[in-house]
Design an enzyme around this catalytic site. Structure first.
Site, PDB file in Angstrom:
ATOM      1  N   HIS A  68      22.232  34.944  10.226  1.00  0.00           N
ATOM      2  CA  HIS A  68      21.902  36.360  10.393  1.00  0.00           C
ATOM      3  C   HIS A  68      22.378  36.860  11.757  1.00  0.00           C
ATOM      4  O   HIS A  68      22.682  36.069  12.649  1.00  0.00           O
ATOM      5  CB  HIS A  68      20.386  36.594  10.268  1.00  0.00           C
ATOM      6  CG  HIS A  68      19.890  36.612   8.859  1.00  0.00           C
ATOM      7  ND1 HIS A  68      19.539  35.459   8.193  1.00  0.00           N
ATOM      8  CD2 HIS A  68      19.711  37.628   7.974  1.00  0.00           C
ATOM      9  CE1 HIS A  68      19.155  35.757   6.966  1.00  0.00           C
ATOM     10  NE2 HIS A  68      19.256  37.072   6.801  1.00  0.00           N
ATOM     11  N   HIS A  69      22.327  38.188  11.922  1.00  0.00           N
ATOM     12  CA  HIS A  69      22.719  38.854  13.169  1.00  0.00           C
ATOM     13  C   HIS A  69      21.850  38.412  14.354  1.00  0.00           C
ATOM     14  O   HIS A  69      20.755  37.878  14.178  1.00  0.00           O
ATOM     15  CB  HIS A  69      22.616  40.376  12.984  1.00  0.00           C
ATOM     16  CG  HIS A  69      21.271  40.804  12.478  1.00  0.00           C
ATOM     17  ND1 HIS A  69      20.239  41.123  13.316  1.00  0.00           N
ATOM     18  CD2 HIS A  69      20.786  40.925  11.215  1.00  0.00           C
ATOM     19  CE1 HIS A  69      19.168  41.440  12.599  1.00  0.00           C
ATOM     20  NE2 HIS A  69      19.476  41.324  11.313  1.00  0.00           N
TER      21      HIS A  69
ATOM     22  N   ALA B 181       8.664  41.402  -1.188  1.00  0.00           N
ATOM     23  CA  ALA B 181       9.762  40.451  -1.397  1.00  0.00           C
ATOM     24  C   ALA B 181      10.507  40.223  -0.090  1.00  0.00           C
ATOM     25  O   ALA B 181      10.786  41.170   0.648  1.00  0.00           O
ATOM     26  CB  ALA B 181      10.727  40.963  -2.459  1.00  0.00           C
TER      27      ALA B 181
ATOM     28  N   ASN C 237      13.470  39.377   0.062  1.00  0.00           N
ATOM     29  CA  ASN C 237      14.850  39.831  -0.109  1.00  0.00           C
ATOM     30  C   ASN C 237      14.924  40.709  -1.345  1.00  0.00           C
ATOM     31  O   ASN C 237      14.553  40.279  -2.441  1.00  0.00           O
ATOM     32  CB  ASN C 237      15.787  38.629  -0.247  1.00  0.00           C
ATOM     33  CG  ASN C 237      17.224  39.021  -0.028  1.00  0.00           C
ATOM     34  OD1 ASN C 237      17.717  39.926  -0.676  1.00  0.00           O
ATOM     35  ND2 ASN C 237      17.888  38.358   0.896  1.00  0.00           N
TER      36      ASN C 237
ATOM     37  N   LYS D  80      17.866  39.337  14.853  1.00  0.00           N
ATOM     38  CA  LYS D  80      16.772  38.886  13.970  1.00  0.00           C
ATOM     39  C   LYS D  80      15.746  38.087  14.762  1.00  0.00           C
ATOM     40  O   LYS D  80      16.114  37.193  15.527  1.00  0.00           O
ATOM     41  CB  LYS D  80      17.343  38.066  12.806  1.00  0.00           C
ATOM     42  CG  LYS D  80      16.274  37.688  11.769  1.00  0.00           C
ATOM     43  CD  LYS D  80      16.874  37.277  10.443  1.00  0.00           C
ATOM     44  CE  LYS D  80      15.808  36.810   9.450  1.00  0.00           C
ATOM     45  NZ  LYS D  80      14.855  37.875   9.098  1.00  0.00           N
TER      46      LYS D  80
ATOM     47  N   ALA E  25      11.408  53.938  10.046  1.00  0.00           N
ATOM     48  CA  ALA E  25      12.515  54.781   9.559  1.00  0.00           C
ATOM     49  C   ALA E  25      13.739  54.806  10.468  1.00  0.00           C
ATOM     50  O   ALA E  25      14.845  55.078  10.004  1.00  0.00           O
ATOM     51  CB  ALA E  25      12.006  56.210   9.333  1.00  0.00           C
ATOM     52  N   ALA E  26      13.540  54.509  11.753  1.00  0.00           N
ATOM     53  CA  ALA E  26      14.696  54.536  12.664  1.00  0.00           C
ATOM     54  C   ALA E  26      15.291  53.155  12.884  1.00  0.00           C
ATOM     55  O   ALA E  26      16.249  53.003  13.638  1.00  0.00           O
ATOM     56  CB  ALA E  26      14.281  55.149  14.010  1.00  0.00           C
ATOM     57  N   GLY E  27      14.744  52.138  12.232  1.00  0.00           N
ATOM     58  CA  GLY E  27      15.253  50.771  12.383  1.00  0.00           C
ATOM     59  C   GLY E  27      16.535  50.566  11.588  1.00  0.00           C
ATOM     60  O   GLY E  27      16.999  51.466  10.874  1.00  0.00           O
TER      61      GLY E  27
ATOM     62  N   THR F 197      14.079  34.733   3.284  1.00  0.00           N
ATOM     63  CA  THR F 197      14.799  34.363   2.057  1.00  0.00           C
ATOM     64  C   THR F 197      14.995  32.853   1.978  1.00  0.00           C
ATOM     65  O   THR F 197      14.836  32.250   0.916  1.00  0.00           O
ATOM     66  CB  THR F 197      16.171  35.073   2.031  1.00  0.00           C
ATOM     67  OG1 THR F 197      15.928  36.466   2.129  1.00  0.00           O
ATOM     68  CG2 THR F 197      16.929  34.776   0.755  1.00  0.00           C
TER      69      THR F 197
HETATM   70  P1  NAD Z   1      14.428  46.816  13.273  1.00  0.00           P
HETATM   71  O1  NAD Z   1      13.807  46.235  14.503  1.00  0.00           O
HETATM   72  O2  NAD Z   1      15.782  47.422  13.386  1.00  0.00           O
HETATM   73  O3  NAD Z   1      13.455  47.941  12.653  1.00  0.00           O
HETATM   74  C1  NAD Z   1      12.045  47.870  12.677  1.00  0.00           C
HETATM   75  C2  NAD Z   1      11.552  49.270  12.979  1.00  0.00           C
HETATM   76  O4  NAD Z   1      10.129  49.307  12.881  1.00  0.00           O
HETATM   77  C3  NAD Z   1      11.921  49.731  14.413  1.00  0.00           C
HETATM   78  O5  NAD Z   1      12.620  50.967  14.344  1.00  0.00           O
HETATM   79  C4  NAD Z   1      10.567  49.879  15.070  1.00  0.00           C
HETATM   80  O6  NAD Z   1      10.553  50.910  16.034  1.00  0.00           O
HETATM   81  C5  NAD Z   1       9.703  50.232  13.862  1.00  0.00           C
HETATM   82  N1  NAD Z   1       8.258  50.136  14.139  1.00  0.00           N
HETATM   83  C6  NAD Z   1       7.612  49.362  15.060  1.00  0.00           C
HETATM   84  N2  NAD Z   1       6.297  49.632  15.035  1.00  0.00           N
HETATM   85  C7  NAD Z   1       6.100  50.580  14.085  1.00  0.00           C
HETATM   86  C8  NAD Z   1       4.952  51.284  13.617  1.00  0.00           C
HETATM   87  N3  NAD Z   1       3.710  51.039  14.100  1.00  0.00           N
HETATM   88  N4  NAD Z   1       5.115  52.205  12.623  1.00  0.00           N
HETATM   89  C9  NAD Z   1       6.354  52.467  12.128  1.00  0.00           C
HETATM   90  N5  NAD Z   1       7.479  51.851  12.567  1.00  0.00           N
HETATM   91  C10 NAD Z   1       7.345  50.913  13.524  1.00  0.00           C
HETATM   92  O7  NAD Z   1      14.407  45.647  12.186  1.00  0.00           O
HETATM   93  P2  NAD Z   1      15.206  45.589  10.808  1.00  0.00           P
HETATM   94  O8  NAD Z   1      16.442  44.812  10.972  1.00  0.00           O
HETATM   95  O9  NAD Z   1      15.252  46.960  10.200  1.00  0.00           O
HETATM   96  O10 NAD Z   1      14.212  44.658   9.955  1.00  0.00           O
HETATM   97  C11 NAD Z   1      12.875  45.046   9.702  1.00  0.00           C
HETATM   98  C12 NAD Z   1      12.208  43.970   8.850  1.00  0.00           C
HETATM   99  O11 NAD Z   1      12.813  43.945   7.539  1.00  0.00           O
HETATM  100  C13 NAD Z   1      12.376  42.550   9.406  1.00  0.00           C
HETATM  101  O12 NAD Z   1      11.179  41.822   9.164  1.00  0.00           O
HETATM  102  C14 NAD Z   1      13.528  41.988   8.590  1.00  0.00           C
HETATM  103  O13 NAD Z   1      13.536  40.583   8.520  1.00  0.00           O
HETATM  104  C15 NAD Z   1      13.195  42.607   7.243  1.00  0.00           C
HETATM  105  N6  NAD Z   1      14.297  42.654   6.270  1.00  0.00           N
HETATM  106  C16 NAD Z   1      13.959  42.453   4.976  1.00  0.00           C
HETATM  107  C17 NAD Z   1      14.915  42.535   3.984  1.00  0.00           C
HETATM  108  C18 NAD Z   1      14.499  42.397   2.548  1.00  0.00           C
HETATM  109  O14 NAD Z   1      15.337  42.539   1.635  1.00  0.00           O
HETATM  110  N7  NAD Z   1      13.204  42.145   2.268  1.00  0.00           N
HETATM  111  C19 NAD Z   1      16.250  42.820   4.317  1.00  0.00           C
HETATM  112  C20 NAD Z   1      16.575  43.021   5.661  1.00  0.00           C
HETATM  113  C21 NAD Z   1      15.578  42.952   6.641  1.00  0.00           C
END
Ligand code: NAD
Length: 264
Positions: free
Chosen positions: A153-154, A120, A122, A157, A9-11, A164
């Site tokens: 990507h940023h 998914a 994406n 990543k 949730a904080a990511g 995707t």
């Molecule tokens: P991020 O690192 O900012 O966020 C991930 C979060 O997960 C962090 O806040 C981390 O502390 C948390 N986390 C770690 N262990 C955990 C646990 N045990 N329980 C709960 N939370 C925990 O990364 P992001 O940029 O938010 O991306 C997250 C994922 O989503 C990546 O795999 C990214 O590639 C994917 N993503 C998917 C899509 C899509 O459309 N499917 C789009 C964007 C990103």
């Protein structure tokens, strides 16, 4: 009203998901979960997301009594535990985490025998429409073109090529009757020799704050077609994931994709 738990949730995605959940009239955030050493444990999920107070404190352990659908945007090593958790507690799931290996994807398939899961790479409508266009392009152009997939990507990543890009490669390979693991070429350097038309090339760019860009190039002699998707805000993925949560909440056990959600 569908009760939502957000893992991560904080990511970057988590914060956008909190906002998208709040914006959607059919969903309510009831659980926000982070890893146990996160500095955000105990903080209000709405304030961490930069919106108003939601009176949902970020915790390190989900409570199955309090949600209907768990949305996971974390890391594959974390996702595997949440799949186990949701199977044990009979909870539905939306998984957006990328970089999941074959073993984890097989685990999701097995979990789909007892719970409904939407997974998914994406969640954007535009990308999923592009997948349809790519299928059509590959079927029409066949082996007469060189196919390259370029993604950007940023700098934060952690996996490459993007989920995707891999999905795009799979869609194209399926349309051409090829096996992606046999025909994929990841980056090139040195004396590579001439290009084999039966390969599908992947190029990865990482930098700055690029949200996500994908171009598939179909290059022939004398002309080329490029199909491009550019995401400018993570809210496009977050809104797609929240929409998918409402959809999956009404589904029987099974492993679904975004094309099922969007009826593409
Ligand atoms: P991020 O690192 O900012 O966020 C991930 C979060 O997960 C962090 O806040 C981390 O502390 C948390 N986390 C770690 N262990 C955990 C646990 N045990 N329980 C709960 N939370 C925990 O990364 P992001 O940029 O938010 O991306 C997250 C994922 O989503 C990546 O795999 C990214 O590639 C994917 N993503 C998917 C899509 C899509 O459309 N499917 C789009 C964007 C990103």
């Amino acid at each position: 009203m569908v009760r939502i738990a957000i893992a991560g949730a904080a990511g970057r995605m988590g914060r956008n998901l909190v906002q998208a959940c709040e914006d959607n009239p059919d969903t309510i955030l009831t659980q926000a979960v982070e890893h146990k050493e996160s500095p955000f444990i105990g903080n209000d999920a709405g304030l961490v997301a930069g919106i108003q107070q939601l009176s949902v404190a970020i915790t390190d352990v989900p409570d199955a009594e309090k949600f209907d659908v768990l949305i996971d945007f974390t890391h594959p090593t974390v996702t595997t535990d949440y799949v186990d958790y949701c199977v044990t507690h009979g909870k539905k799931m939306v998984i957006g985490t990328t970089g999941c290996d074959e073993a984890l994807e097989q685990k999701m398939q097995k979990a789909g025998e007892s719970i409904a899961i939407m997974y998914a790479h994406n969640m954007s409508i535009g990308v999923n429409l592009c997948l349809n266009l790519l299928h059509t392009a590959a079927k029409t152009l066949g082996d007469s073109v060189d196919i390259e997939i370029i993604e950007a990507h940023h700098r934060h990543k952690v996996d490459a090529p993007s989920g995707t890009a891999v999905k795009m490669g799979r869609v194209i390979a399926d349309a051409l009757g090829r096996n992606l693991s046999d025909c994929a070429v990841y980056g090139r350097e040195g004396q590579t020799g001439a290009r084999d038309r039966k390969t599908i090339g992947f190029e990865t760019i990482r930098g700055g704050d690029i949200v996500g860009e994908h171009t598939v190039l179909f290059a022939a002699d004398g002309e080329r077609i490029e199909i491009t998707h550019k995401a400018s805000s993570r809210m496009t993925f977050a809104n797609g994931a929240i929409h998918a949560s409402v959809w999956v909440n009404q589904k029987n056990p099974g492993l679904y994709g975004m094309s099922d959600v969007l009826s593409l």
